[in-house]
Design a protein around this motif. Structure first.
Motif, PDB file in Angstrom:
ATOM      1  N   ILE A   1      -7.183  14.608  -1.787  1.00 13.90           N
ATOM      2  CA  ILE A   1      -6.237  13.929  -0.894  1.00 13.90           C
ATOM      3  C   ILE A   1      -6.723  12.526  -0.546  1.00 13.90           C
ATOM      4  O   ILE A   1      -7.932  12.279  -0.487  1.00 13.90           O
ATOM      5  N   GLU A   2      -5.781  11.620  -0.332  1.00 17.19           N
ATOM      6  CA  GLU A   2      -6.092  10.354   0.325  1.00 17.19           C
ATOM      7  C   GLU A   2      -6.090  10.679   1.818  1.00 17.19           C
ATOM      8  O   GLU A   2      -5.013  10.968   2.371  1.00 17.19           O
ATOM      9  N   PRO A   3      -7.247  10.647   2.481  1.00 18.31           N
ATOM     10  CA  PRO A   3      -7.308  11.104   3.876  1.00 18.31           C
ATOM     11  C   PRO A   3      -6.422  10.273   4.799  1.00 18.31           C
ATOM     12  O   PRO A   3      -5.917  10.794   5.798  1.00 18.31           O
TER      13      PRO A   3
ATOM     14  N   ASN B   1     -16.879   2.872 -13.136  1.00 23.48           N
ATOM     15  CA  ASN B   1     -16.298   1.529 -13.259  1.00 23.48           C
ATOM     16  C   ASN B   1     -14.929   1.334 -12.616  1.00 23.48           C
ATOM     17  O   ASN B   1     -14.393   0.231 -12.622  1.00 23.48           O
ATOM     18  N   SER B   2     -14.349   2.412 -12.106  1.00 20.88           N
ATOM     19  CA  SER B   2     -13.029   2.287 -11.470  1.00 20.88           C
ATOM     20  C   SER B   2     -12.784   3.489 -10.567  1.00 20.88           C
ATOM     21  O   SER B   2     -13.478   4.512 -10.673  1.00 20.88           O
ATOM     22  N   GLY B   3     -11.778   3.346  -9.714  1.00 17.18           N
ATOM     23  CA  GLY B   3     -11.375   4.459  -8.869  1.00 17.18           C
ATOM     24  C   GLY B   3     -10.853   5.623  -9.700  1.00 17.18           C
ATOM     25  O   GLY B   3     -11.062   6.799  -9.372  1.00 17.18           O
ATOM     26  N   THR B   4     -10.171   5.296 -10.782  1.00 16.23           N
ATOM     27  CA  THR B   4      -9.665   6.332 -11.691  1.00 16.23           C
ATOM     28  C   THR B   4     -10.808   7.215 -12.185  1.00 16.23           C
ATOM     29  O   THR B   4     -10.739   8.448 -12.117  1.00 16.23           O
ATOM     30  N   GLU B   5     -11.851   6.568 -12.676  1.00 11.81           N
ATOM     31  CA  GLU B   5     -13.002   7.323 -13.181  1.00 11.81           C
ATOM     32  C   GLU B   5     -13.641   8.156 -12.084  1.00 11.81           C
ATOM     33  O   GLU B   5     -14.093   9.283 -12.333  1.00 11.81           O
ATOM     34  N   ALA B   6     -13.709   7.589 -10.874  1.00 17.42           N
ATOM     35  CA  ALA B   6     -14.339   8.313  -9.767  1.00 17.42           C
ATOM     36  C   ALA B   6     -13.598   9.619  -9.496  1.00 17.42           C
ATOM     37  O   ALA B   6     -14.203  10.688  -9.400  1.00 17.42           O
ATOM     38  N   CYS B   7     -12.265   9.540  -9.404  1.00 14.17           N
ATOM     39  CA  CYS B   7     -11.473  10.730  -9.069  1.00 14.17           C
ATOM     40  C   CYS B   7     -11.477  11.738 -10.213  1.00 14.17           C
ATOM     41  O   CYS B   7     -11.586  12.957  -9.996  1.00 14.17           O
ATOM     42  N   MET B   8     -11.366  11.223 -11.431  1.00 14.87           N
ATOM     43  CA  MET B   8     -11.392  12.084 -12.612  1.00 14.87           C
ATOM     44  C   MET B   8     -12.713  12.860 -12.670  1.00 14.87           C
ATOM     45  O   MET B   8     -12.739  14.068 -12.906  1.00 14.87           O
TER      46      MET B   8
ATOM     47  N   GLY C   1     -13.963   3.220  -4.539  1.00 21.66           N
ATOM     48  CA  GLY C   1     -13.543   2.195  -5.491  1.00 21.66           C
ATOM     49  C   GLY C   1     -13.274   0.960  -4.659  1.00 21.66           C
ATOM     50  O   GLY C   1     -13.723   0.850  -3.523  1.00 21.66           O
ATOM     51  N   LYS C   2     -12.524   0.019  -5.194  1.00 16.05           N
ATOM     52  CA  LYS C   2     -12.076  -1.143  -4.420  1.00 16.05           C
ATOM     53  C   LYS C   2     -13.217  -1.818  -3.639  1.00 16.05           C
ATOM     54  O   LYS C   2     -14.027  -2.492  -4.255  1.00 16.05           O
ATOM     55  N   VAL C   3     -13.334  -1.633  -2.310  1.00 18.44           N
ATOM     56  CA  VAL C   3     -14.326  -2.397  -1.535  1.00 18.44           C
ATOM     57  C   VAL C   3     -15.746  -2.229  -2.085  1.00 18.44           C
ATOM     58  O   VAL C   3     -16.533  -3.174  -2.080  1.00 18.44           O
TER      59      VAL C   3
ATOM     60  N   GLY D   1      -2.342   5.517   1.135  1.00 18.63           N
ATOM     61  CA  GLY D   1      -1.968   4.105   1.032  1.00 18.63           C
ATOM     62  C   GLY D   1      -1.108   3.836  -0.185  1.00 18.63           C
ATOM     63  O   GLY D   1      -0.810   2.685  -0.488  1.00 18.63           O
ATOM     64  N   ASN D   2      -0.723   4.886  -0.881  1.00 19.00           N
ATOM     65  CA  ASN D   2       0.036   4.700  -2.119  1.00 19.00           C
ATOM     66  C   ASN D   2       1.473   5.199  -2.030  1.00 19.00           C
ATOM     67  O   ASN D   2       2.165   5.333  -3.045  1.00 19.00           O
ATOM     68  N   MET D   3       1.913   5.493  -0.794  1.00 16.79           N
ATOM     69  CA  MET D   3       3.352   5.731  -0.541  1.00 16.79           C
ATOM     70  C   MET D   3       3.678   4.933   0.718  1.00 16.79           C
ATOM     71  O   MET D   3       4.357   5.387   1.618  1.00 16.79           O
TER      72      MET D   3
ATOM     73  N   CYS E   1       0.386  10.760  -3.257  1.00 16.88           N
ATOM     74  CA  CYS E   1      -1.008  10.297  -3.300  1.00 16.88           C
ATOM     75  C   CYS E   1      -1.325   9.859  -4.724  1.00 16.88           C
ATOM     76  O   CYS E   1      -0.913  10.505  -5.683  1.00 16.88           O
ATOM     77  N   TYR E   2      -2.056   8.761  -4.838  1.00 16.54           N
ATOM     78  CA  TYR E   2      -2.451   8.249  -6.149  1.00 16.54           C
ATOM     79  C   TYR E   2      -3.960   8.372  -6.277  1.00 16.54           C
ATOM     80  O   TYR E   2      -4.701   7.974  -5.375  1.00 16.54           O
ATOM     81  N   HIS E   3      -4.379   8.935  -7.387  1.00 19.33           N
ATOM     82  CA  HIS E   3      -5.822   9.084  -7.609  1.00 19.33           C
ATOM     83  C   HIS E   3      -6.225   8.453  -8.942  1.00 19.33           C
ATOM     84  O   HIS E   3      -7.127   8.935  -9.610  1.00 19.33           O
ATOM     85  N   GLY E   4      -5.516   7.400  -9.331  1.00 16.57           N
ATOM     86  CA  GLY E   4      -5.789   6.766 -10.612  1.00 16.57           C
ATOM     87  C   GLY E   4      -4.929   7.381 -11.690  1.00 16.57           C
ATOM     88  O   GLY E   4      -4.120   8.279 -11.423  1.00 16.57           O
ATOM     89  N   HIS E   5      -5.124   6.906 -12.927  1.00 12.63           N
ATOM     90  CA  HIS E   5      -4.168   7.254 -13.978  1.00 12.63           C
ATOM     91  C   HIS E   5      -4.704   8.289 -14.962  1.00 12.63           C
ATOM     92  O   HIS E   5      -4.257   8.349 -16.103  1.00 12.63           O
TER      93      HIS E   5
ATOM     94  N   PHE F   1     -12.102  13.969  -0.711  1.00  9.16           N
ATOM     95  CA  PHE F   1     -11.444  12.827  -0.075  1.00  9.16           C
ATOM     96  C   PHE F   1     -11.473  11.673  -1.066  1.00  9.16           C
ATOM     97  O   PHE F   1     -12.549  11.208  -1.448  1.00  9.16           O
ATOM     98  N   ASP F   2     -10.304  11.230  -1.472  1.00  9.31           N
ATOM     99  CA  ASP F   2     -10.214  10.024  -2.285  1.00  9.31           C
ATOM    100  C   ASP F   2     -10.190   8.838  -1.324  1.00  9.31           C
ATOM    101  O   ASP F   2      -9.146   8.487  -0.776  1.00  9.31           O
ATOM    102  N   GLU F   3     -11.372   8.269  -1.129  1.00  8.90           N
ATOM    103  CA  GLU F   3     -11.506   7.120  -0.217  1.00  8.90           C
ATOM    104  C   GLU F   3     -11.612   5.810  -0.995  1.00  8.90           C
ATOM    105  O   GLU F   3     -12.266   4.865  -0.556  1.00  8.90           O
ATOM    106  N   VAL F   4     -10.951   5.774  -2.151  1.00  6.50           N
ATOM    107  CA  VAL F   4     -10.965   4.540  -2.945  1.00  6.50           C
ATOM    108  C   VAL F   4     -10.375   3.386  -2.119  1.00  6.50           C
ATOM    109  O   VAL F   4     -10.848   2.256  -2.191  1.00  6.50           O
ATOM    110  N   MET F   5      -9.356   3.678  -1.313  1.00 10.32           N
ATOM    111  CA  MET F   5      -8.782   2.651  -0.439  1.00 10.32           C
ATOM    112  C   MET F   5      -9.475   2.575   0.909  1.00 10.32           C
ATOM    113  O   MET F   5      -9.738   1.505   1.427  1.00 10.32           O
ATOM    114  N   THR F   6      -9.722   3.737   1.485  1.00  7.24           N
ATOM    115  CA  THR F   6     -10.168   3.786   2.880  1.00  7.24           C
ATOM    116  C   THR F   6     -11.678   3.593   3.029  1.00  7.24           C
ATOM    117  O   THR F   6     -12.150   3.190   4.086  1.00  7.24           O
TER     118      THR F   6
HETATM  119  C1  LIG Z   1      -6.587   2.249  -6.415  1.00  5.62           C
HETATM  120  C2  LIG Z   1      -6.760   3.703  -6.213  1.00  5.62           C
HETATM  121  C3  LIG Z   1      -7.276   4.532  -7.219  1.00  5.62           C
HETATM  122  C4  LIG Z   1      -7.529   4.042  -8.605  1.00  5.62           C
HETATM  123  O1  LIG Z   1      -8.535   3.093  -8.658  1.00  5.62           O
HETATM  124  P1  LIG Z   1      -8.581   2.105  -9.950  1.00  5.62           P
HETATM  125  O2  LIG Z   1      -9.819   1.306  -9.707  1.00  5.62           O
HETATM  126  O3  LIG Z   1      -7.325   1.318  -9.929  1.00  5.62           O
HETATM  127  O4  LIG Z   1      -8.694   2.978 -11.142  1.00  5.62           O
HETATM  128  C5  LIG Z   1      -7.526   5.848  -6.903  1.00  5.62           C
HETATM  129  N1  LIG Z   1      -7.275   6.335  -5.685  1.00  5.62           N
HETATM  130  C6  LIG Z   1      -6.771   5.577  -4.699  1.00  5.62           C
HETATM  131  C7  LIG Z   1      -6.528   6.166  -3.362  1.00  5.62           C
HETATM  132  C8  LIG Z   1      -6.469   4.250  -4.946  1.00  5.62           C
HETATM  133  O5  LIG Z   1      -5.910   3.519  -3.985  1.00  5.62           O
END
Ligand SMILES: *Cc1c(COP(=O)(O)O)cnc(C)c1O
Length: 430
Positions: free
Chosen positions: A205-207, A115-122, A266-268, A210-212, A143-147, A238-243
């Motif tokens: 890694i965010e390949p 349901n979210s990028g956070t869950e995907a990375c976790m 995630g996202k798109v 986008g979070n810095m 790099c941000y991979h959710g909370h 590869f955390d491609e939640v953004m890319t």
């Molecule tokens: C937004 C983001 C997340 C977290 O996704 P959420 O849907 O906000 O939980 C994880 N990784 C990257 C690279 C993001 O940009």
């Protein structure tokens, strides 16, 4: 005060919602002032509660790649909603979007929706740990991979050997399994691996980060990471939640031509509804429950409305791959426009751009990792952000966030944006 109604709504929100927002960056803490409240959005524009039209450069932080309220998506949602909004039972639609995602992305056989990028990375990290039977992970500063707990870690005093929690509530026990390296520093990764023999399950890694701001990986760094992971039986995530589905059909794996072992989305992929996903080859994915022992679940995972929005969005991108080039060209035009204005000023600046991601940093130093990104002058950034907002341009409210362009944005919108910046500079407000 031009945002009178937004400010009143924020005051009211603060009485009932923690901090007045449901995600911290929305609160404008990095730029000061009250956040604007949105009433609706269409195409490239946001319409705020004070009746203003704003050109939107965040696209809901990425998902609205086709523009807001994109009709094929809203029409499909209208149709789907009458069939019921959740069943907790499999649907054919889930297989349709899974098949499409697997076809679009190189190197993956199977996917699992969350349901979210956070869950995907976790979940990706849990899968990597279960698969490799090792505990530690390496992540990169900035790099941000959710909370989830494992990622809310900063470099500790012995940066090369261990991390420390960067939020209260994250335990020291969790922190000791997350090791921190600087982005674009392969040597540091190699040192960490040497200091923790046979203990590292994954490098995440965010390949393209986008979070810095938008930070681009050096070719030698990203290829070196792949090699060092292979040599040490470490999975590369590869955390491609953004890319993902933004840079190309196949995301950064495709544009960088580097293959990951597990990919997070995630996202798109949700087309504006809450969706995340992670994917890998069949061998790795077979370790996931119910087929394998690594547990992962979700009551609303694969939700029919979310899958509808995601499916129509991916299908549109798949059928119109020229969108990726079109977005990149618009981003390049914006980059040139901003640069033309800033070039003749005394302000220090750097502009980073990759595909449809872009960020402006008020520093002289190239921005290639978290340390150099953090050197940006925040007072300049605040003036820039608020000056643009006053003129109807909504930029990300933090220097650490990337812009995300959408397909509805026109060259006329970009011209207006550049003119707004020019005015800001000419009026001495930046
Ligand atoms: C937004 C983001 C997340 C977290 O996704 P959420 O849907 O906000 O939980 C994880 N990784 C990257 C690279 C993001 O940009």
């Amino acid at each position: 005060m031009i945002y009178k109604r937004s400010s009143a709504l924020f005051d009211e929100a603060k009485r009932y919602i923690a901090g007045g927002v449901n995600s911290p960056v929305r609160a404008f803490n990095a730029v000061g002032g009250d956040p604007i409240f949105v009433n609706r959005a269409k195409g490239a524009y946001l319409y705020d509660e004070d009746g203003r039209e704003l050109i939107d450069y965040i696209s809901s932080w990425g998902p609205m790649i086709l523009g807001h309220a994109f009709e094929p998506v809203t029409e499909a949602l209208r149709e789907a909603i009458d069939k019921g909004t959740s069943y907790g039972i499999p649907t054919e639609l889930e297989t349709k979007i899974a098949k499409l995602a697997v076809e679009m992305v190189p190197n993956i056989d199977k996917i699992r929706f969350v349901n979210s990028g956070t869950e995907a990375c976790m979940s990706a990290v849990r899968l990597a740990r279960g698969y490799t039977k090792k505990d530690k992970i390496i992540k990169f500063s900035g790099c941000y991979h959710g909370h989830s707990d494992a990622f809310l870690i900063q470099a500790g005093s012995g940066a090369v050997t261990f991390g420390s929690p960067n939020s209260p509530g994250v335990t020291a026990g969790t922190a000791k399994d997350t090791l921190l390296a600087e982005y674009n520093n392969l040597l540091q990764v190699e040192e960490i691996i040497q200091a923790n023999p046979d203990q590292i399950a994954a490098v995440i890694i965010e390949p393209v980060a986008g979070n810095m701001g938008c930070v681009i990986p050096d070719e030698a760094f990203i290829r070196g990471l792949r090699k060092v992971c292979d040599e040490n039986e470490i999975l590369l995530i590869f955390d491609e939640v953004m890319t993902g589905f933004r840079l190309a059909k196949g995301g950064a794996q495709e544009t960088l031509d580097v293959k990951a072992d597990i990919v997070c989305f995630g996202k798109v992929i949700g087309g504006g509804l809450p969706v995340g996903a992670f994917a890998a080859n069949s061998k790795i994915m077979s370790h996931l429950a119910p087929e394998g022992p690594v547990y992962q679940a979700g009551t609303l995972s694969g939700n029919p409305l979310a899958m509808t929005a995601g499916y129509i969005t991916l299908k549109h991108l798949n059928e119109h791959p020229e969108i990726f080039d079109r977005l990149a060209k618009k981003t390049e035009t914006l980059h040139k426009g901003i640069e033309d204005v800033l070039r003749n000023q005394s302000l220090p600046y750097q502009i980073n751009r990759y595909g449809s991601m872009l960020s402006v940093h008020f520093t002289n130093e190239p921005v290639k990792d978290f340390v150099s990104s953090a050197k940006g002058n925040n007072q300049h950034f605040k003036n820039y952000f608020h000056g643009m907002l006053e003129q109807g341009v909504y930029l990300p409210p933090s220097a650490f966030e990337s812009y995300f362009l959408n397909d509805a944005l026109s060259y006329e919108d970009i011209d207006k944006t550049v003119e707004a910046l020019d005015k800001l500079v000419k009026n001495g407000k930046l």
